[in-house]
Design an enzyme around this catalytic site. Sequence first.
Site, PDB file in Angstrom:
ATOM      1  N   SER A 152      -4.666  -1.622  -2.625  1.00  0.00           N
ATOM      2  CA  SER A 152      -4.510  -2.380  -1.373  1.00  0.00           C
ATOM      3  C   SER A 152      -3.775  -1.473  -0.402  1.00  0.00           C
ATOM      4  O   SER A 152      -2.993  -0.610  -0.832  1.00  0.00           O
ATOM      5  CB  SER A 152      -3.671  -3.636  -1.621  1.00  0.00           C
ATOM      6  N   TYR A 166       3.715  -7.630  -5.184  1.00  0.00           N
ATOM      7  CA  TYR A 166       2.290  -7.282  -5.070  1.00  0.00           C
ATOM      8  C   TYR A 166       2.151  -5.822  -4.621  1.00  0.00           C
ATOM      9  O   TYR A 166       1.407  -5.033  -5.220  1.00  0.00           O
ATOM     10  CB  TYR A 166       1.624  -8.226  -4.068  1.00  0.00           C
TER      11      TYR A 166
END
Length: 263
Positions: A152, A166
């Site tokens: 990401s 995350y």
Amino acid sequence: MADREERWSMQGATALVTGGSKGIGRAIVEELARFGVAVHTCSRNEEELNTMLNQCKSMNLHVTGSVCDVSNHSQREELMDKIHTIFNGKLDILQVNNAGGIGPGWKPVTQYTSEEYSNLMATNFDSSFHLSQLAHPFLKESGRGSVVFISSIAGSASYPQGAAVYSSTKGAMNQLARALACEWAGDMIRVNCVAPGFVNTILAKPVTQNEEFHKQIMSRIPLRRFGEPEEVASMVAFLCLPAAAFITGAVINVDGGHTANLS
Ligand code: NDP
């Protein structure tokens, strides 16, 4: 150097794509299968997985699947045993570590329980590490292994809204890809990361539903839109092709320019 046709072909290859029942994983499964790759995928929800497998069958795509929670080590081992059987010990070209999530969602570090932290690390990072380790003999056997981690843009930069855990799983993933690229190059295994920006899936829903946050994010994306799962899948497919044979240890952003924008 292979001829042009060979450089753009994956016909007859085999692949494991985790988390392929929906979202980006599903788009990757379909993209690879359309290249003539035999794909095995997994997810936790059996009903959703079976629906997806039936849809692939109706499109004449060679896709199999099994239920697996990638955060659980014995289930990861079972998955690899299945891969060994289904593909006759030959995970030919690719392994895409896609399964992942944002766990308890966007919240500050001070509000994380140790269980939430452990679950998110296990789902996003431990799974990628251990599945790569388990797949290593099969990938080595192929002589043209390719591992792609779905990272990401949050793995390289931070959001003040609270995605620290995350982001950390994705940052660790980026570094693991670089380390494995160096460690496994001699085994003819390439390892890369694709780092999406915001993509229209269920995972991104909390952002689209929060008007203020959504507006703020959108103003940072030069292309002024979220990506589509297929736009991530095409980069994954490219990295798996012989045409990408000189690319390893790379983290490639697919983000509509989000990370290029300093404003
Ligand atoms: P989705 O929630 O749409 O899909 C996630 C897929 O992974 C589903 O098939 C889900 O099935 C499966 N999955 C989740 N947890 C597990 C688990 N423990 N074991 C096995 N399968 C699991 O997410 P996206 O498609 O949006 O995300 C895919 C990847 O892309 C993730 O790694 C995410 O971090 C990354 N990403 C997504 C972005 C976005 O904006 N959408 C942005 C940047 C990165 P099931 O729940 O049934 O297990």
